[in-house]
Design a protein around this motif. Structure first.
Motif, PDB file in Angstrom:
ATOM      1  N   ASP A 162       0.825  -1.214   0.000  1.00 20.35           N
ATOM      2  CA  ASP A 162       0.000   0.000   0.000  1.00 20.35           C
ATOM      3  C   ASP A 162       0.857   1.262   0.000  1.00 20.35           C
ATOM      4  O   ASP A 162       0.937   1.971   0.977  1.00 20.35           O
ATOM      5  N   GLY A 163       1.488   1.529  -1.120  1.00 15.59           N
ATOM      6  CA  GLY A 163       2.315   2.726  -1.199  1.00 15.59           C
ATOM      7  C   GLY A 163       3.780   2.358  -1.135  1.00 15.59           C
ATOM      8  O   GLY A 163       4.159   1.193  -1.020  1.00 15.59           O
ATOM      9  N   THR A 164       4.642   3.366  -1.230  1.00 16.89           N
ATOM     10  CA  THR A 164       6.089   3.153  -1.146  1.00 16.89           C
ATOM     11  C   THR A 164       6.675   4.116  -0.134  1.00 16.89           C
ATOM     12  O   THR A 164       6.292   5.285  -0.071  1.00 16.89           O
ATOM     13  N   PHE A 165       7.599   3.619   0.655  1.00 18.02           N
ATOM     14  CA  PHE A 165       8.218   4.416   1.696  1.00 18.02           C
ATOM     15  C   PHE A 165       9.730   4.174   1.672  1.00 18.02           C
ATOM     16  O   PHE A 165      10.216   3.249   1.024  1.00 18.02           O
ATOM     17  N   LEU A 166      10.450   5.005   2.378  1.00 19.00           N
ATOM     18  CA  LEU A 166      11.880   4.776   2.540  1.00 19.00           C
ATOM     19  C   LEU A 166      12.086   3.494   3.326  1.00 19.00           C
ATOM     20  O   LEU A 166      11.432   3.264   4.343  1.00 19.00           O
ATOM     21  N   ALA A 167      12.986   2.643   2.857  1.00 18.77           N
ATOM     22  CA  ALA A 167      13.289   1.398   3.551  1.00 18.77           C
ATOM     23  C   ALA A 167      14.801   1.229   3.621  1.00 18.77           C
ATOM     24  O   ALA A 167      15.519   1.514   2.659  1.00 18.77           O
ATOM     25  N   LYS A 168      15.288   0.763   4.764  1.00 12.30           N
ATOM     26  CA  LYS A 168      16.707   0.484   4.960  1.00 12.30           C
ATOM     27  C   LYS A 168      16.870  -0.969   5.375  1.00 12.30           C
ATOM     28  O   LYS A 168      16.084  -1.484   6.167  1.00 12.30           O
ATOM     29  N   CYS A 169      17.922  -1.600   4.861  1.00 11.82           N
ATOM     30  CA  CYS A 169      18.106  -3.021   5.133  1.00 11.82           C
ATOM     31  C   CYS A 169      19.589  -3.331   5.269  1.00 11.82           C
ATOM     32  O   CYS A 169      20.428  -2.774   4.546  1.00 11.82           O
ATOM     33  N   ALA A 170      19.915  -4.235   6.189  1.00 13.33           N
ATOM     34  CA  ALA A 170      21.268  -4.761   6.335  1.00 13.33           C
ATOM     35  C   ALA A 170      21.176  -6.228   6.727  1.00 13.33           C
ATOM     36  O   ALA A 170      20.195  -6.660   7.341  1.00 13.33           O
ATOM     37  N   TYR A 171      22.193  -6.971   6.357  1.00 15.21           N
ATOM     38  CA  TYR A 171      22.254  -8.403   6.662  1.00 15.21           C
ATOM     39  C   TYR A 171      23.323  -8.650   7.716  1.00 15.21           C
ATOM     40  O   TYR A 171      24.412  -8.068   7.662  1.00 15.21           O
ATOM     41  N   PHE A 172      23.012  -9.523   8.676  1.00 13.88           N
ATOM     42  CA  PHE A 172      23.927  -9.825   9.762  1.00 13.88           C
ATOM     43  C   PHE A 172      24.155 -11.334   9.827  1.00 13.88           C
ATOM     44  O   PHE A 172      23.208 -12.099  10.025  1.00 13.88           O
ATOM     45  N   ARG A 173      25.383 -11.738   9.642  1.00 20.10           N
ATOM     46  CA  ARG A 173      25.713 -13.151   9.790  1.00 20.10           C
ATOM     47  C   ARG A 173      26.082 -13.398  11.250  1.00 20.10           C
ATOM     48  O   ARG A 173      27.233 -13.683  11.610  1.00 20.10           O
ATOM     49  N   GLU A 174      25.083 -13.262  12.091  1.00 19.44           N
ATOM     50  CA  GLU A 174      25.236 -13.384  13.536  1.00 19.44           C
ATOM     51  C   GLU A 174      24.004 -14.085  14.089  1.00 19.44           C
ATOM     52  O   GLU A 174      22.947 -14.110  13.444  1.00 19.44           O
ATOM     53  N   SER A 175      24.116 -14.637  15.275  1.00 19.42           N
ATOM     54  CA  SER A 175      22.949 -15.230  15.917  1.00 19.42           C
ATOM     55  C   SER A 175      22.029 -14.127  16.414  1.00 19.42           C
ATOM     56  O   SER A 175      22.496 -13.202  17.102  1.00 19.42           O
ATOM     57  N   PRO A 176      20.736 -14.166  16.098  1.00 16.44           N
ATOM     58  CA  PRO A 176      19.824 -13.156  16.640  1.00 16.44           C
ATOM     59  C   PRO A 176      19.690 -13.249  18.154  1.00 16.44           C
ATOM     60  O   PRO A 176      19.292 -12.278  18.798  1.00 16.44           O
ATOM     61  N   ASP A 177      20.034 -14.384  18.716  1.00  9.46           N
ATOM     62  CA  ASP A 177      19.945 -14.567  20.165  1.00  9.46           C
ATOM     63  C   ASP A 177      20.977 -13.713  20.894  1.00  9.46           C
ATOM     64  O   ASP A 177      20.679 -13.078  21.911  1.00  9.46           O
ATOM     65  N   PHE A 178      22.216 -13.681  20.374  1.00 12.91           N
ATOM     66  CA  PHE A 178      23.295 -12.897  20.977  1.00 12.91           C
ATOM     67  C   PHE A 178      24.060 -12.160  19.876  1.00 12.91           C
ATOM     68  O   PHE A 178      25.215 -12.473  19.589  1.00 12.91           O
ATOM     69  N   PHE A 203      20.415 -13.048  10.363  1.00 12.61           N
ATOM     70  CA  PHE A 203      19.161 -12.309  10.358  1.00 12.61           C
ATOM     71  C   PHE A 203      19.316 -11.043   9.539  1.00 12.61           C
ATOM     72  O   PHE A 203      20.432 -10.619   9.209  1.00 12.61           O
ATOM     73  N   TRP A 204      18.178 -10.465   9.172  1.00  9.92           N
ATOM     74  CA  TRP A 204      18.134  -9.212   8.433  1.00  9.92           C
ATOM     75  C   TRP A 204      17.500  -8.136   9.314  1.00  9.92           C
ATOM     76  O   TRP A 204      16.563  -8.417  10.069  1.00  9.92           O
ATOM     77  N   ASN A 205      17.998  -6.918   9.193  1.00 11.70           N
ATOM     78  CA  ASN A 205      17.405  -5.757   9.857  1.00 11.70           C
ATOM     79  C   ASN A 205      16.768  -4.888   8.764  1.00 11.70           C
ATOM     80  O   ASN A 205      17.461  -4.330   7.916  1.00 11.70           O
ATOM     81  N   LEU A 206      15.440  -4.829   8.755  1.00 11.01           N
ATOM     82  CA  LEU A 206      14.702  -4.042   7.761  1.00 11.01           C
ATOM     83  C   LEU A 206      13.836  -3.032   8.478  1.00 11.01           C
ATOM     84  O   LEU A 206      12.987  -3.400   9.289  1.00 11.01           O
ATOM     85  N   LYS A 207      14.038  -1.764   8.164  1.00 12.61           N
ATOM     86  CA  LYS A 207      13.264  -0.707   8.805  1.00 12.61           C
ATOM     87  C   LYS A 207      12.483   0.049   7.738  1.00 12.61           C
ATOM     88  O   LYS A 207      13.074   0.682   6.854  1.00 12.61           O
ATOM     89  N   THR A 208      11.140  -0.028   7.837  1.00  9.45           N
ATOM     90  CA  THR A 208      10.285   0.695   6.909  1.00  9.45           C
ATOM     91  C   THR A 208       8.894   0.806   7.513  1.00  9.45           C
ATOM     92  O   THR A 208       8.695   0.511   8.696  1.00  9.45           O
ATOM     93  N   SER A 209       7.907   1.206   6.710  1.00  9.52           N
ATOM     94  CA  SER A 209       6.543   1.394   7.188  1.00  9.52           C
ATOM     95  C   SER A 209       5.569   0.780   6.185  1.00  9.52           C
ATOM     96  O   SER A 209       5.920   0.459   5.059  1.00  9.52           O
TER      97      SER A 209
END
Length: 379
Positions: A162-178, A203-209
């Motif tokens: 529903d629309g387009t917004f600014l989105a930021k993403c990064a990939y982490f080759r780490e355990s999400p637990d620690f 895990f991936w960190n994705l920030k958007t709306s």
């Protein structure tokens, strides 16, 4: 003549500084122009109305983009053997061509990123040529982030509903637990009832709306075959910021094999989630009908809730719920001892449960199994 003069000024600036090209506000590349940097670029003034191609090239060492002002490139390409580092956000307005080397930034700083504009695209992204840090996109409905870490690329496909917004993403080759890159972890033991386990490798960190769908991909390096046998048990899991637990975001679509494939989530509200990885669903099975009658009256017949499967899998967890969905009984390593008496405070603890229908779930996490069905308790 004008183009030749422009390049001469750049080379003169490089020679005088000895530390890279330093822009104080006099640089601009016009249409059909091209400019190659073989040294660092320090941008301390406006550099945002460029046309033509700007490239960064070096066969041996790394290069750096820094300064107090964020540069905007039209066509951008890079061939930097030991990566191009950025200390300020950069924007690509038309095309980004990866030849070799990564665009690297501090993944602990979300304010430094490589942004692809509304009408821009990229090509050539592979394991050794990608964005190693935060990538951003604005104004595009469907976009695959060419992100990764080290010598692997692990893209995330984002679709806005529903629309387009600014989105930021990064990939982490780490355990999400620690995770090493976050001050707090995302407890893999806190998850909804649909999830058996959470992937601990990445895990991936994705920030958007807005309402979105995401697609995650895996390959043999992810070693998913050590966790599940069938790809239909692979799903997208997201860390719910409010509930502080992993939520099953669904496997609306999936394709591939256990060693390589992809899975797409259901539609969800991006405002509730920022951390994503693979979740694994229980292999739900029922033995016989999966439904049982219990008459705990002491006559020796059906006095206890008997599940033959617990003899095969003594390491398990049993949960029993009433019709309102309230947990009335729970037992780790259940051994067929439930006789209709609650061990939860939903009613008086130790009291016989009322006559009626109850729902049970038996989890055998070590084997990714879940058995479920109904119990009818009669007097």
């Amino acid at each position: 003549m004008q183009k030749r003069l422009f390049i001469l000024l750049v080379l003169l600036g490089q020679s005088l500084l000895g530390q890279g090209v330093h822009n104080f506000g006099n640089l601009q590349l016009h249409s059909k122009g091209s400019l190659g940097f073989h040294t660092d670029f320090i941008n301390d003034s406006g550099f945002d109305e460029n046309l033509g191609l700007i490239g960064f090239y070096h066969d041996e060492s790394n290069l750096l983009i820094s300064g107090n002002s964020s540069p905007v490139f039209f066509d951008f390409e890079m061939a930097v053997e030991n990566d191009l580092y950025i200390e300020e956000p950069i924007t690509i307005d038309n095309s980004l061509n990866f030849i070799y080397g990564n665009i690297k930034s501090d993944r602990n700083n979300k304010n430094i990123y490589t942004k692809i504009s509304e009408n821009a695209f990229y090509e050539g992204a592979v394991d050794m040529a990608k964005i190693d840090g935060h990538a951003a996109v604005e104004g595009q409905k469907l976009f695959s982030f060419p992100v990764g870490n080290g010598d692997i690329m692990r893209p995330l496909l984002l679709e806005f509903i529903d629309g387009t917004f600014l989105a930021k993403c990064a990939y982490f080759r780490e355990s999400p637990d620690f995770p090493e890159s976050f001050s707090t972890g995302f407890d893999i033991n806190r998850k909804d009832a649909y999830l058996s386990t959470i992937h601990t490798q990445e895990f991936w960190n994705l920030k958007t709306s807005g309402m979105i769908q995401v697609t995650l991909n895996w390959n043999s390096d992810c070693n998913l075959k050590s966790i599940v046998e069938e790809i239909e048990h692979i799903t997208v899991a997201g860390w719910n910021k409010k509930n502080e637990e992993w939520t099953n975001l669904g496997n609306f679509n999936y394709e591939g094999e256990i060693d390589e494939g992809w899975v797409t989530s259901n539609t969800f509200n991006a405002n509730d989630y920022e951390i994503f990885t693979f979740g694994f669903l229980f292999n739900i099975k029922n033995r016989d009908s999966g439904n049982y009658a219990l008459t705990p009256n002491g006559d020796g017949s059906n006095d206890f809730f008997i599940l033959e499967i617990v003899e095969e899998y003594p390491t398990n967890n049993l949960m029993i719920f009433n019709r309102e969905g309230q947990l009335v009984y729970e037992k780790t390593d259940y051994q067929n001892e439930f006789n209709g008496i609650s061990n939860k405070k939903i009613i008086q603890k130790g009291q016989q449960l009322p006559e009626g229908v109850y729902f049970y779930i038996l989890e055998i996490k070590a084997h990714n199994l879940k058995y479920q069905g109904y119990i009818y308790i009669a007097k």
